[in-house]
Design a protein around this motif. Structure first.
Motif, mmCIF file in Angstrom:
data_model
loop_
_atom_site.group_PDB
_atom_site.id
_atom_site.type_symbol
_atom_site.label_atom_id
_atom_site.label_comp_id
_atom_site.label_asym_id
_atom_site.label_seq_id
_atom_site.Cartn_x
_atom_site.Cartn_y
_atom_site.Cartn_z
ATOM 1 N N GLN A 115 0.833 -1.202 0.000
ATOM 2 C CA GLN A 115 0.000 0.000 0.000
ATOM 3 C C GLN A 115 0.867 1.251 0.000
ATOM 4 N N ARG A 116 0.313 2.325 -0.538
ATOM 5 C CA ARG A 116 0.954 3.641 -0.509
ATOM 6 C C ARG A 116 -0.054 4.636 0.035
ATOM 7 N N ILE A 117 0.313 5.295 1.131
ATOM 8 C CA ILE A 117 -0.558 6.294 1.729
ATOM 9 C C ILE A 117 0.142 7.640 1.707
ATOM 10 N N CYS A 118 -0.649 8.701 1.750
ATOM 11 C CA CYS A 118 -0.062 10.034 1.655
ATOM 12 C C CYS A 118 0.551 10.486 2.965
ATOM 13 N N ASN A 171 3.591 13.417 -8.620
ATOM 14 C CA ASN A 171 2.917 12.587 -9.618
ATOM 15 C C ASN A 171 2.210 11.398 -8.971
ATOM 16 N N THR A 172 1.578 11.669 -7.832
ATOM 17 C CA THR A 172 0.793 10.670 -7.097
ATOM 18 C C THR A 172 -0.555 11.296 -6.760
ATOM 19 N N PRO A 173 -1.509 10.495 -6.258
ATOM 20 C CA PRO A 173 -2.786 11.064 -5.833
ATOM 21 C C PRO A 173 -2.675 11.979 -4.613
ATOM 22 N N CYS A 174 -1.507 12.009 -3.985
ATOM 23 C CA CYS A 174 -1.335 12.837 -2.799
ATOM 24 C C CYS A 174 -1.312 14.320 -3.177
ATOM 25 N N GLU A 198 4.003 2.301 2.314
ATOM 26 C CA GLU A 198 4.838 3.459 2.039
ATOM 27 C C GLU A 198 4.080 4.738 2.368
ATOM 28 N N VAL A 199 4.696 5.592 3.168
ATOM 29 C CA VAL A 199 4.113 6.891 3.503
ATOM 30 C C VAL A 199 4.778 7.930 2.606
ATOM 31 N N VAL A 200 4.052 8.395 1.611
ATOM 32 C CA VAL A 200 4.638 9.224 0.558
ATOM 33 C C VAL A 200 5.217 10.514 1.101
ATOM 34 N N LEU A 201 4.429 11.267 1.835
ATOM 35 C CA LEU A 201 4.851 12.604 2.242
ATOM 36 C C LEU A 201 5.802 12.603 3.424
ATOM 37 N N VAL A 202 6.144 11.444 3.903
ATOM 38 C CA VAL A 202 7.175 11.324 4.936
ATOM 39 C C VAL A 202 8.495 10.921 4.297
ATOM 40 N N TRP A 233 19.890 22.768 -3.058
ATOM 41 C CA TRP A 233 18.729 22.269 -2.294
ATOM 42 C C TRP A 233 18.637 20.761 -2.483
ATOM 43 N N LYS A 234 18.965 20.018 -1.428
ATOM 44 C CA LYS A 234 18.957 18.558 -1.478
ATOM 45 C C LYS A 234 17.577 18.032 -1.082
ATOM 46 N N ILE A 235 16.980 17.258 -1.963
ATOM 47 C CA ILE A 235 15.672 16.648 -1.685
ATOM 48 C C ILE A 235 15.839 15.134 -1.731
ATOM 49 N N GLU A 236 15.603 14.484 -0.623
ATOM 50 C CA GLU A 236 15.744 13.027 -0.540
ATOM 51 C C GLU A 236 14.406 12.341 -0.838
ATOM 52 N N GLY A 237 14.476 11.199 -1.481
ATOM 53 C CA GLY A 237 13.293 10.367 -1.679
ATOM 54 C C GLY A 237 12.581 10.538 -2.991
ATOM 55 N N LEU A 238 12.961 11.526 -3.802
ATOM 56 C CA LEU A 238 12.261 11.761 -5.063
ATOM 57 C C LEU A 238 12.445 10.616 -6.060
ATOM 58 N N GLU A 239 13.498 9.846 -5.887
ATOM 59 C CA GLU A 239 13.739 8.748 -6.833
ATOM 60 C C GLU A 239 12.631 7.693 -6.787
ATOM 61 N N LYS A 240 11.828 7.722 -5.730
ATOM 62 C CA LYS A 240 10.735 6.746 -5.617
ATOM 63 C C LYS A 240 9.509 7.142 -6.439
ATOM 64 N N PHE A 241 9.521 8.364 -6.965
ATOM 65 C CA PHE A 241 8.312 8.875 -7.605
ATOM 66 C C PHE A 241 8.615 9.369 -9.020
ATOM 67 N N PRO A 242 8.519 8.484 -9.984
ATOM 68 C CA PRO A 242 8.763 8.888 -11.380
ATOM 69 C C PRO A 242 7.796 9.986 -11.811
ATOM 70 N N GLY A 243 8.309 10.909 -12.603
ATOM 71 C CA GLY A 243 7.462 11.993 -13.094
ATOM 72 C C GLY A 243 7.359 13.181 -12.164
ATOM 73 N N THR A 244 8.230 13.238 -11.167
ATOM 74 C CA THR A 244 8.199 14.359 -10.217
ATOM 75 C C THR A 244 8.520 15.682 -10.923
ATOM 76 N N LEU A 245 7.840 16.731 -10.490
ATOM 77 C CA LEU A 245 8.111 18.085 -10.998
ATOM 78 C C LEU A 245 8.350 19.005 -9.815
ATOM 79 N N VAL A 246 9.522 19.677 -9.816
ATOM 80 C CA VAL A 246 9.879 20.619 -8.748
ATOM 81 C C VAL A 246 9.910 22.028 -9.335
ATOM 82 N N GLN A 247 9.177 22.944 -8.710
ATOM 83 C CA GLN A 247 9.139 24.337 -9.154
ATOM 84 C C GLN A 247 9.415 25.258 -7.958
#
Length: 286
Positions: A126-129, A272-275, A195-199, A218-232
């Motif tokens: 499962q994946r939760i937000c 790029n998730t429902p969260c 998996e807790v996405v926003l954690v 700016w180091k962001i950890e964990g983005l590799e788990k979410f293909p299609g990520t967009l950072v602005q």
């Protein structure tokens, strides 16, 4: 006296004879196991008390027959011809009939116990937000008991359930293990991943791009788990000063090759998730 019909004749002192009666002596067959006697010992399964001994058959004597089954310690475990619902062990039977002089008929038999490995439970990851309570549900449910473990080797379950449903409080991405047991037999454990996405996505709110090699981007950890990520990233006027898909190029405080001034900027991270989108402020210090 042998079996037969007997008449009692009585003669008095005067020689007068009379018949007092006729009695019949019948032969009572010996109490014994009949030709149909064929005991069958069915083994127990996983110590569930499913064992039995059936097929006992007696003849002779004077019915009704009395059956007394005892275990190895002498405790009575049955009073019927068939011994049922017993576990592994040796059991003794004494059969008597309705007379007081019949020789008791003994029998002894053993019940074994069979163990096997049940099928493992099937669960979805499962994946939760956000952190919170999560329901875990076995997909291939059957009669028995389910055990929830914190890891693959712990001996004491966190929870047990006869429905195959559990509820756990998830504060961070975690793995749980669930097994199925029936009696003393337990299946292999199935891992379920929550998996807790926003954690899982972690970053600081400050960067100091001064070239000292410390916190220069700016180091962001964990983005590799979410293909299609967009950072602005936007300045205080709402102008976009940075955008990167998959965050291939980290933000280093520059826009079109120009150094951005110190100040507060605002970010939006779309995983790029429902969260919901991650948003907040980022302080740039030079």
């Amino acid at each position: 006296m042998p079996p037969g019909s007997y008449t009692l004749h009585v003669t008095d002192k005067n020689g007068c004879a009379s018949v007092l009666g006729t009695w019949v002596i019948q032969a009572t067959p010996l109490l014994q196991f009949s030709a149909n006697n064929a005991p069958i010992a069915k083994p127990d399964e996983c110590d569930q008390l499913l064992g039995s001994i059936t097929g006992i058959d007696v003849s002779g004597g004077v019915p009704p027959y009395k059956f007394i089954w005892t275990d190895a310690t002498g405790n009575t475990v049955g009073n019927e011809k068939d011994l049922i619902n017993v576990g592994k062990g040796t059991y003794s039977l004494i059969v008597t009939d309705a007379t007081t002089c019949a020789i008791p008929l003994p029998y002894s038999g053993s019940v074994d116990n069979q163990e096997y490995s049940p099928d493992a439970p099937v669960l979805n990851d499962q994946r939760i937000c956000l952190p919170g309570k999560v329901g875990l549900s076995v997909l291939n449910k059957t009669t028995g008991m389910y055990n929830l473990y914190a890891d693959a080797t712990s001996t004491t379950p966190l929870q047990t359930s006869n429905t195959g449903n559990f509820e756990v409080l998830i504060t961070e991405t975690s793995d749980y293990y669930i097994s199925y047991s029936i009696g003393s037999c337990e299946s292999p454990r199935t891992k379920t991943h929550i998996e807790v996405v926003l954690v899982d996505v972690k970053f600081s709110n400050t960067i100091t791009p001064n070239g000292d090699g410390i916190n220069d981007y700016w180091k962001i950890e964990g983005l590799e788990k979410f293909p299609g990520t967009l950072v602005q990233i936007f300045n205080r006027y709402g102008k976009r000063v940075f955008e990167s898909k998959e965050y291939a190029t980290p933000f280093s405080g520059q826009f079109n090759g120009w150094l951005l001034p110190s100040g507060v900027y605002y970010y939006i991270i779309n995983l790029n998730t429902p969260c919901k989108l991650l948003s907040g402020n980022l302080t740039l210090i030079r």
